[in-house]
Motif scaffolding. Structure first.
Motif, PDB file in Angstrom:
ATOM      1  N   ASP A  33       0.713  -1.161  -0.081  1.00 41.04           N
ATOM      2  CA  ASP A  33       0.076   0.122   0.173  1.00 41.04           C
ATOM      3  C   ASP A  33       0.867   1.162  -0.014  1.00 41.04           C
ATOM      4  OD1 ASP A  33       1.125   0.189   2.578  1.00 41.04           O
ATOM      5  OD2 ASP A  33      -0.968  -0.015   3.629  1.00 41.04           O
ATOM      6  N   THR A  44      20.433   5.871   3.807  1.00 39.34           N
ATOM      7  CA  THR A  44      20.926   4.798   4.904  1.00 39.34           C
ATOM      8  C   THR A  44      22.494   4.774   4.525  1.00 39.34           C
ATOM      9  OG1 THR A  44      20.645   2.788   5.505  1.00 39.34           O
ATOM     10  CG2 THR A  44      19.897   2.985   3.247  1.00 39.34           C
ATOM     11  N   ASN A  46      24.042   2.276   6.319  1.00 38.58           N
ATOM     12  CA  ASN A  46      24.545   0.914   6.838  1.00 38.58           C
ATOM     13  C   ASN A  46      24.124  -0.308   6.323  1.00 38.58           C
ATOM     14  OD1 ASN A  46      22.104   0.895   7.759  1.00 38.58           O
ATOM     15  ND2 ASN A  46      22.327   0.570  10.102  1.00 38.58           N
ATOM     16  N   VAL A  79      -4.169  -4.510   1.314  1.00 31.98           N
ATOM     17  CA  VAL A  79      -5.031  -5.630   1.878  1.00 31.98           C
ATOM     18  C   VAL A  79      -5.749  -5.623   2.993  1.00 31.98           C
ATOM     19  CG1 VAL A  79      -4.758  -8.319   2.338  1.00 31.98           C
ATOM     20  CG2 VAL A  79      -3.110  -7.233   0.578  1.00 31.98           C
ATOM     21  N   ILE A 278      17.145  -3.030   8.074  1.00 28.17           N
ATOM     22  CA  ILE A 278      17.159  -3.443   6.562  1.00 28.17           C
ATOM     23  C   ILE A 278      17.884  -4.656   5.994  1.00 28.17           C
ATOM     24  CG2 ILE A 278      17.877  -2.888   4.147  1.00 28.17           C
ATOM     25  CD1 ILE A 278      17.410   0.104   5.085  1.00 28.17           C
TER      26      ILE A 278
HETATM   27  C1  FAD Z   1      13.157   7.364   9.355  1.00 29.67           C
HETATM   28  C2  FAD Z   1      13.792   5.865   9.319  1.00 29.67           C
HETATM   29  C3  FAD Z   1      15.094   5.738   9.152  1.00 29.67           C
HETATM   30  C4  FAD Z   1      15.581   4.408   9.242  1.00 29.67           C
HETATM   31  N1  FAD Z   1      17.009   4.137   8.861  1.00 29.67           N
HETATM   32  C5  FAD Z   1      17.338   2.994   8.759  1.00 29.67           C
HETATM   33  C6  FAD Z   1      18.819   2.685   8.200  1.00 29.67           C
HETATM   34  O1  FAD Z   1      19.366   3.764   8.042  1.00 29.67           O
HETATM   35  N2  FAD Z   1      19.267   1.580   8.250  1.00 29.67           N
HETATM   36  C7  FAD Z   1      18.402   0.367   8.532  1.00 29.67           C
HETATM   37  O2  FAD Z   1      18.805  -0.929   8.290  1.00 29.67           O
HETATM   38  N3  FAD Z   1      17.157   0.391   8.861  1.00 29.67           N
HETATM   39  C8  FAD Z   1      16.652   1.864   8.788  1.00 29.67           C
HETATM   40  N4  FAD Z   1      15.388   1.961   9.372  1.00 29.67           N
HETATM   41  C9  FAD Z   1      14.487   0.711   9.630  1.00 29.67           C
HETATM   42  C10 FAD Z   1      13.960   0.196   8.208  1.00 29.67           C
HETATM   43  O3  FAD Z   1      13.173   1.268   7.333  1.00 29.67           O
HETATM   44  C11 FAD Z   1      13.387  -1.028   8.541  1.00 29.67           C
HETATM   45  O4  FAD Z   1      13.836  -1.854   9.367  1.00 29.67           O
HETATM   46  C12 FAD Z   1      12.833  -1.678   7.330  1.00 29.67           C
HETATM   47  O5  FAD Z   1      12.119  -0.794   6.335  1.00 29.67           O
HETATM   48  C13 FAD Z   1      12.014  -2.824   7.489  1.00 29.67           C
HETATM   49  O6  FAD Z   1      11.589  -3.463   6.120  1.00 29.67           O
HETATM   50  P1  FAD Z   1      10.446  -4.373   5.986  1.00 29.67           P
HETATM   51  O7  FAD Z   1      10.107  -4.702   4.724  1.00 29.67           O
HETATM   52  O8  FAD Z   1       9.797  -5.210   7.071  1.00 29.67           O
HETATM   53  O9  FAD Z   1       9.063  -3.014   6.280  1.00 29.67           O
HETATM   54  P2  FAD Z   1       8.645  -1.798   5.526  1.00 29.67           P
HETATM   55  O10 FAD Z   1       9.769  -1.230   4.893  1.00 29.67           O
HETATM   56  O11 FAD Z   1       7.931  -0.650   6.621  1.00 29.67           O
HETATM   57  O12 FAD Z   1       7.681  -2.341   4.535  1.00 29.67           O
HETATM   58  C14 FAD Z   1       6.495  -2.704   4.858  1.00 29.67           C
HETATM   59  C15 FAD Z   1       5.424  -3.087   3.457  1.00 29.67           C
HETATM   60  O13 FAD Z   1       4.221  -3.646   4.039  1.00 29.67           O
HETATM   61  C16 FAD Z   1       3.288  -2.834   3.103  1.00 29.67           C
HETATM   62  N5  FAD Z   1       2.124  -3.010   3.951  1.00 29.67           N
HETATM   63  C17 FAD Z   1       1.794  -3.394   5.431  1.00 29.67           C
HETATM   64  N6  FAD Z   1       0.449  -3.399   5.432  1.00 29.67           N
HETATM   65  C18 FAD Z   1       0.153  -3.598   4.285  1.00 29.67           C
HETATM   66  C19 FAD Z   1      -1.584  -3.862   3.799  1.00 29.67           C
HETATM   67  N7  FAD Z   1      -2.371  -4.316   4.748  1.00 29.67           N
HETATM   68  N8  FAD Z   1      -1.828  -4.082   2.630  1.00 29.67           N
HETATM   69  C20 FAD Z   1      -0.704  -3.874   1.648  1.00 29.67           C
HETATM   70  N9  FAD Z   1       0.519  -3.647   1.850  1.00 29.67           N
HETATM   71  C21 FAD Z   1       0.778  -3.390   3.318  1.00 29.67           C
HETATM   72  C22 FAD Z   1       3.832  -1.360   3.111  1.00 29.67           C
HETATM   73  O14 FAD Z   1       3.155  -0.604   2.174  1.00 29.67           O
HETATM   74  C23 FAD Z   1       5.209  -1.726   2.837  1.00 29.67           C
HETATM   75  O15 FAD Z   1       5.293  -1.903   1.355  1.00 29.67           O
HETATM   76  C24 FAD Z   1      14.723   3.329   9.371  1.00 29.67           C
HETATM   77  C25 FAD Z   1      13.281   3.537   9.797  1.00 29.67           C
HETATM   78  C26 FAD Z   1      13.009   4.774   9.711  1.00 29.67           C
HETATM   79  C27 FAD Z   1      11.465   5.055  10.080  1.00 29.67           C
END
Ligand code: FAD
Length: 317
Positions: A33, A44, A46, A79, A278
């Motif tokens: 979404d 980022t 790291n 979703v 990440i």
């Molecule tokens: C400001 C900030 C800076 C950061 N800096 C770093 C960094 O420098 N290095 C680092 O390692 N980490 C960093 N992080 C943490 C990092 O962003 C997360 O650990 C990482 O994005 C996790 O990945 P993910 O795929 O689990 O979740 P996300 O990146 O949050 O992706 C979640 C996905 O799920 C989707 N989604 C959720 N619910 C639904 C639904 N019901 N229907 C459809 N889609 C849905 C969303 O659209 C999205 O596409 C940072 C976070 C923030 C907020």
């Protein structure tokens, strides 16, 4: 159409899973979404092999193209419903369209709790680096600066102590109340961390600093950066709807990339209990896709070993 694997989430976890699953020659649909936390990252530094850093949106765009190169389909759709019907998973999106798959990987992430700022002001403060959420990610960029941590409880104390690695000028402030044990106070004092009792009433980010207007203070306190330590809310509604037993914090258990008690359901990324990073999300994505692929192979009776392997409880080997 019945997909082999539907992945919910197009952050680092979901897109890594999509890349792997597509290269396993599975039909893969990614639903997202557009609200990945990774998209909020200005730069980022790291992520391995990204020397010089990479902006979150650029990383996601590259990962999306990479997964699509091998045939994964990435579709923007929220979703709203998930159920298991017989051997299939049925996911419904906000438009009312149903999507079916034999296996599902949830990579839906978390939402961090934020200080009360309008969304555009909030993102501008994140972009300029006066508001940060992840000391592990970017504490290094604030060496010897004036650092504030919001949240006078055990999480705030832990974050402040971690940030003392980078600066001797760390201040812990409460959003409302101070809830520290004498031991936590002692540890903070020993580390030279200032603890203020005055709650922050207003947040004023500027281009260069974060001004905190605190109760009883005529002038705002000025910091180079603020780290809110206000926790996060896992986006676990779909996991819950599919019957996954969540942890006390509402997350998927740390074994969930390997498989869950719901046959054919795997989880990856921040949604899973552990380190929200990440590189971890990418690792989970690789594991979840490989496990899902092998689970499907077992289902199709492709090898005796695979069947035996997947009759076992999920393990971490
Ligand atoms: C400001 C900030 C800076 C950061 N800096 C770093 C960094 O420098 N290095 C680092 O390692 N980490 C960093 N992080 C943490 C990092 O962003 C997360 O650990 C990482 O994005 C996790 O990945 P993910 O795929 O689990 O979740 P996300 O990146 O949050 O992706 C979640 C996905 O799920 C989707 N989604 C959720 N619910 C639904 C639904 N019901 N229907 C459809 N889609 C849905 C969303 O659209 C999205 O596409 C940072 C976070 C923030 C907020």
């Amino acid at each position: 159409m019945i997909h082999d694997i539907i992945i919910v989430g197009a952050g680092p976890a979901g897109l890594t899973a999509a890349l792997y699953a597509a290269r396993f020659r599975r039909s893969v649909l990614v639903l997202h979404d557009g609200s990945a936390r990774a998209a909020q990252i200005p730069l980022t530094r790291n992520v391995p092999a990204q020397e010089g850093g990479i902006a979150g949106p650029d990383l996601l765009a590259r990962m999306t193209r990479h997964a699509e190169e091998f045939g994964a389909r990435v579709l923007e759709a929220r979703v709203t419903g998930a159920a298991r019907e017989g051997d299939l998973f049925r996911l419904t999106d906000a438009q009312g369209t149903a999507h079916s798959a034999r296996a599902v990987i949830l990579a839906t992430g978390v939402r961090q709790n934020q200080p009360p700022l309008p969304e555009d002001v909030h993102q501008a403060a994140v972009d300029t680096g006066v508001l940060r959420y992840c000391p592990i990610c970017d504490g290094f960029e604030h060496r010897d600066e004036r650092i504030a941590v919001l949240g006078c409880d055990i999480s705030g104390a832990a974050e402040a102590l971690f940030l003392a690695t980078y600066s001797d000028d760390v201040t812990l402030l409460p959003r409302r109340d101070v809830a520290l044990t004498p031991e936590e106070r002692r540890d903070l004092e020993q580390a030279g961390i200032h603890v203020l009792a005055a709650p922050v009433e207003r947040f004023e980010p500027t281009d260069r600093a974060m001004l905190l207007h605190c109760a009883g203070h005529a002038e705002p306190l000025v910091f180079d950066v603020l780290y809110p330590a206000l926790g996060s809310r896992p986006r676990s509604e779909l996991a819950d709807a599919l019957g996954l037993t969540l942890t006390e914090d509402g997350k998927a258990p740390d074994s969930a990339p390997f498989g869950t008690q719901v046959p054919g359901l795997f989880c990856a990324g921040d949604l899973v209990q552990g380190l929200d990073q990440i590189s971890v999300a990418m690792g989970h994505g690789a594991v979840a896709a490989t496990r899902a692929h092998n689970w499907l192979r077992a289902r199709d009776g492709e090898t005796v070993e695979a069947v035996l392997d997947h009759d076992e409880e999920p393990d971490r080997s």
